[in-house]
Each structure stands twice: as structure tokens, then as C-alpha cells.
Scaffold this active site. Sequence first.
Site, PDB file in Angstrom:
ATOM      1  N   GLY A  13       0.823  -1.220   0.000  1.00  0.00           N
ATOM      2  CA  GLY A  13       0.000   0.000   0.000  1.00  0.00           C
ATOM      3  C   GLY A  13       0.846   1.254   0.000  1.00  0.00           C
ATOM      4  O   GLY A  13       0.452   2.298   0.535  1.00  0.00           O
ATOM      5  N   TYR A 153     -15.372  -3.347   7.847  1.00  0.00           N
ATOM      6  CA  TYR A 153     -14.020  -2.821   8.052  1.00  0.00           C
ATOM      7  C   TYR A 153     -13.560  -3.084   9.485  1.00  0.00           C
ATOM      8  O   TYR A 153     -12.445  -3.581   9.711  1.00  0.00           O
ATOM      9  CB  TYR A 153     -14.015  -1.321   7.761  1.00  0.00           C
ATOM     10  CG  TYR A 153     -12.689  -0.645   8.024  1.00  0.00           C
ATOM     11  CD1 TYR A 153     -11.623  -0.796   7.136  1.00  0.00           C
ATOM     12  CD2 TYR A 153     -12.489   0.145   9.153  1.00  0.00           C
ATOM     13  CE1 TYR A 153     -10.396  -0.169   7.362  1.00  0.00           C
ATOM     14  CE2 TYR A 153     -11.273   0.775   9.390  1.00  0.00           C
ATOM     15  CZ  TYR A 153     -10.242   0.618   8.494  1.00  0.00           C
ATOM     16  OH  TYR A 153      -9.026   1.237   8.727  1.00  0.00           O
ATOM     17  N   THR A 235       0.141  -2.818  20.492  1.00  0.00           N
ATOM     18  CA  THR A 235      -0.482  -1.907  19.532  1.00  0.00           C
ATOM     19  C   THR A 235      -0.195  -0.481  19.972  1.00  0.00           C
ATOM     20  O   THR A 235      -0.453  -0.134  21.128  1.00  0.00           O
ATOM     21  CB  THR A 235      -2.007  -2.129  19.499  1.00  0.00           C
ATOM     22  OG1 THR A 235      -2.248  -3.460  19.095  1.00  0.00           O
ATOM     23  CG2 THR A 235      -2.678  -1.173  18.533  1.00  0.00           C
TER      24      THR A 235
HETATM   25  N1  LIG Z   1      -6.569   6.898   6.605  1.00  0.00           N
HETATM   26  C1  LIG Z   1      -7.105   6.630   7.785  1.00  0.00           C
HETATM   27  O1  LIG Z   1      -7.844   7.461   8.357  1.00  0.00           O
HETATM   28  C2  LIG Z   1      -6.795   5.337   8.484  1.00  0.00           C
HETATM   29  C3  LIG Z   1      -7.230   5.171   9.815  1.00  0.00           C
HETATM   30  C4  LIG Z   1      -6.975   3.965  10.461  1.00  0.00           C
HETATM   31  C5  LIG Z   1      -6.315   2.945   9.795  1.00  0.00           C
HETATM   32  N2  LIG Z   1      -5.906   3.130   8.518  1.00  0.00           N
HETATM   33  C6  LIG Z   1      -5.237   2.017   7.830  1.00  0.00           C
HETATM   34  O2  LIG Z   1      -3.970   2.441   7.353  1.00  0.00           O
HETATM   35  C7  LIG Z   1      -3.677   1.759   6.130  1.00  0.00           C
HETATM   36  C8  LIG Z   1      -3.319   2.770   5.049  1.00  0.00           C
HETATM   37  O3  LIG Z   1      -4.389   3.698   4.909  1.00  0.00           O
HETATM   38  P1  LIG Z   1      -4.323   4.965   3.927  1.00  0.00           P
HETATM   39  O4  LIG Z   1      -5.109   6.044   4.529  1.00  0.00           O
HETATM   40  O5  LIG Z   1      -2.921   5.221   3.529  1.00  0.00           O
HETATM   41  O6  LIG Z   1      -5.166   4.379   2.710  1.00  0.00           O
HETATM   42  P2  LIG Z   1      -5.040   4.687   1.143  1.00  0.00           P
HETATM   43  O7  LIG Z   1      -6.340   4.314   0.527  1.00  0.00           O
HETATM   44  O8  LIG Z   1      -4.517   6.050   0.921  1.00  0.00           O
HETATM   45  O9  LIG Z   1      -3.923   3.634   0.717  1.00  0.00           O
HETATM   46  C9  LIG Z   1      -4.158   2.258   0.703  1.00  0.00           C
HETATM   47  C10 LIG Z   1      -3.328   1.659  -0.397  1.00  0.00           C
HETATM   48  O10 LIG Z   1      -3.604   0.247  -0.437  1.00  0.00           O
HETATM   49  C11 LIG Z   1      -3.608  -0.118  -1.794  1.00  0.00           C
HETATM   50  N3  LIG Z   1      -4.377  -1.347  -2.024  1.00  0.00           N
HETATM   51  C12 LIG Z   1      -5.732  -1.495  -2.027  1.00  0.00           C
HETATM   52  N4  LIG Z   1      -6.053  -2.762  -2.365  1.00  0.00           N
HETATM   53  C13 LIG Z   1      -4.874  -3.415  -2.564  1.00  0.00           C
HETATM   54  C14 LIG Z   1      -4.554  -4.734  -2.952  1.00  0.00           C
HETATM   55  N5  LIG Z   1      -5.501  -5.660  -3.203  1.00  0.00           N
HETATM   56  N6  LIG Z   1      -3.247  -5.062  -3.076  1.00  0.00           N
HETATM   57  C15 LIG Z   1      -2.274  -4.148  -2.838  1.00  0.00           C
HETATM   58  N7  LIG Z   1      -2.518  -2.874  -2.490  1.00  0.00           N
HETATM   59  C16 LIG Z   1      -3.809  -2.506  -2.360  1.00  0.00           C
HETATM   60  C17 LIG Z   1      -4.240   1.061  -2.539  1.00  0.00           C
HETATM   61  O11 LIG Z   1      -3.892   1.050  -3.917  1.00  0.00           O
HETATM   62  C18 LIG Z   1      -3.673   2.239  -1.788  1.00  0.00           C
HETATM   63  O12 LIG Z   1      -2.502   2.770  -2.382  1.00  0.00           O
HETATM   64  C19 LIG Z   1      -4.900   0.904   5.800  1.00  0.00           C
HETATM   65  O13 LIG Z   1      -4.680  -0.421   6.233  1.00  0.00           O
HETATM   66  C20 LIG Z   1      -5.993   1.553   6.611  1.00  0.00           C
HETATM   67  O14 LIG Z   1      -7.048   0.659   6.933  1.00  0.00           O
HETATM   68  C21 LIG Z   1      -6.123   4.306   7.853  1.00  0.00           C
END
Ligand SMILES: NC(=O)c1ccc[n+]([C@@H]2O[C@H](COP(=O)([O-])OP(=O)(O)OC[C@H]3O[C@@H](n4cnc5c(N)ncnc54)[C@H](O)[C@@H]3O)[C@@H](O)[C@H]2O)c1
Length: 246
Positions: A13, A153, A235
Amino acid sequence: MLSFDGKVVFLTGANGAIGRATVNLLAELGATLWLTDLSSASLGGLVEDIRAQGGRAEADGVDVTRSASVDRSLAACAEAFGRIDVLIANAGIFPRGVLSDISDDEWRRTFAINVDGVFHCCRGVTRFMPEGGNILALASIAGHRGSRDHAHYAATKGAVLSLMRSLAWELAPGIRVNCVSPGPVDSPMVAELMQHRGEQVLRGTPQQRLAQPEEVARAIAFMASDWASHITGQTLHVNGGSFIGG
Ligand SMILES: NC(=O)c1ccc[n+]([C@@H]2O[C@H](COP(=O)([O-])OP(=O)(O)OC[C@H]3O[C@@H](n4cnc5c(N)ncnc54)[C@H](O)[C@@H]3O)[C@@H](O)[C@H]2O)c1
């Protein structure tokens, strides 16, 4: 000082908001980076920037839902750089839907990316990870507290938390396994949530703002570094205090 000199980091990601902030920070701290996302083309600029500053990085297209895709990339990383010291399982999606609207396909897609993806990476990486390595997964406050209109989720992130705690036992003492659990981050992922319930989210956050991706990246860097050498099965929450309730 906190340093990733000589460390090989495999990240999923990498093209996302948290992924990019983490990549930029780890590159500054000296990491050798293997960046993956659905398309390697999307990572080209990031890799060029790192190389222009004297860093080492490669990009690879990986679909984390497919174990063959993950295993191929892990092997290619180990072949290019000799080993994998750190895995950051970061790829994830945040779909919205009330219970009655979550289709079978959407439920399975969410688990395939958020849970199977982490499992595939963890299972595959151990072949290439030396003693002293560590695994970090992105969970979420939703995995601890639940998340209204995002039950699928929240369920995936709860699964990630317990998967990682289990692996902390199984892979000890050689490999540490931890999670970073952000609350909402200022990023496209939560744009819809903020549109629907933004005021409520901020009211429930003592710091009264969203996290910046760079603030999550710093927590990731700490947990993945040797500074966290006696921390496993834990965590680290990054949520401006919203976990304590109010
Ligand atoms: N942004 C938030 O507010 C937030 C809060 C809590 C947890 N998170 C977690 O942090 C992590 C990153 O979040 P983010 O905000 O950077 O999200 P984002 O959507 O900006 O990035 C996620 C990335 O995962 C990639 N992805 C999706 N499906 C995929 C697949 N099948 N194979 C490979 N890559 C894939 C996407 O292309 C994207 O680049 C995630 O696991 C998310 O659940 C985010």
C-alpha cells in the site's frame, strides 16, 4: 539516533496516504525500500525521488489478495537486497455500508484485502526475515471500538489485531510483531466519513483534529526500529486521544 541504515523494508500500500508518508520518512532514516502497491507505475515518482536523494528503492506491483503475487514479490525483494528486515503490512480499504447493504462480495473483498493480505505477507516473509526482524500491520481504532456504518471494516481490523498478537507468540523470540492503530487520518480514505460525521469525530477527539499521515508514519518508524527492540505483541495507538472516550 533512530536509524534504518542497512535495513531492508518491504511495504504494501505504498502509494496511499500513510504509505507515502512512511516511505518518505524511512528513506530519510536510511532504509532500503521495496515498495509495493496494485500498480508499480504509481510508485515511479516516489522511487525516483528516493534515488535522487541517494537512497535505495524498488517498486513492484502486488495484489495482496493473491498469495502468489505476494510470494513472488517477497522473493524478488530478498533476491535483490539479500533479506527482508521489516514488513509493513499497510494496504487496506475502508468501505462504507450499513449491515443490510453489505453484499457477500463486499464483505469478502474487505476481508480479502485487509485480512488475507496481511496473512499472505506474514506467512511469506518469514522465509526471508533474519533474527531481529519485525512485522508491523496497520490496524485501526475501528478494530478496538467498532465503527458505525463500517462493520465489515471494523471486523477486519479486529482480525488483524488478534492475528498479530498470535504471531507475536509464534515468531518470538527472533521476530517482533506489532500493530499501529490510527484513528481517522487527514487522507482521502476518511473523506466520506468526515463529510457524514466530521463534527462528531472531532468532538470525540481530545486533540480536536485528525492525525496527519506523517504523525502515523513516525509511530510506524518507531515500532519498526530497533528503538522498539523489547516491544512485541503490542499496539501503538495514534488517535489524538479519541480512544479514551469522553
Ligand atoms: N486513513 C485513515 O484514516 C486510516 C485510519 C486507520 C487505519 N488506517 C489504515 O492504514 C492503512 C493505510 O491507509 P491509507 O489512509 O494510507 O489508505 P489509502 O487508501 O490512501 O492507501 C491504501 C493503499 O492500499 C492499496 N491497495 C488497495 N487494495 C490493494 C490490494 N488488493 N493489493 C495491494 N494494495 C492494495 C491502494 O492502492 C492504496 O494505495 C490501511 O490499512 C488503513 O485501513 C487508515
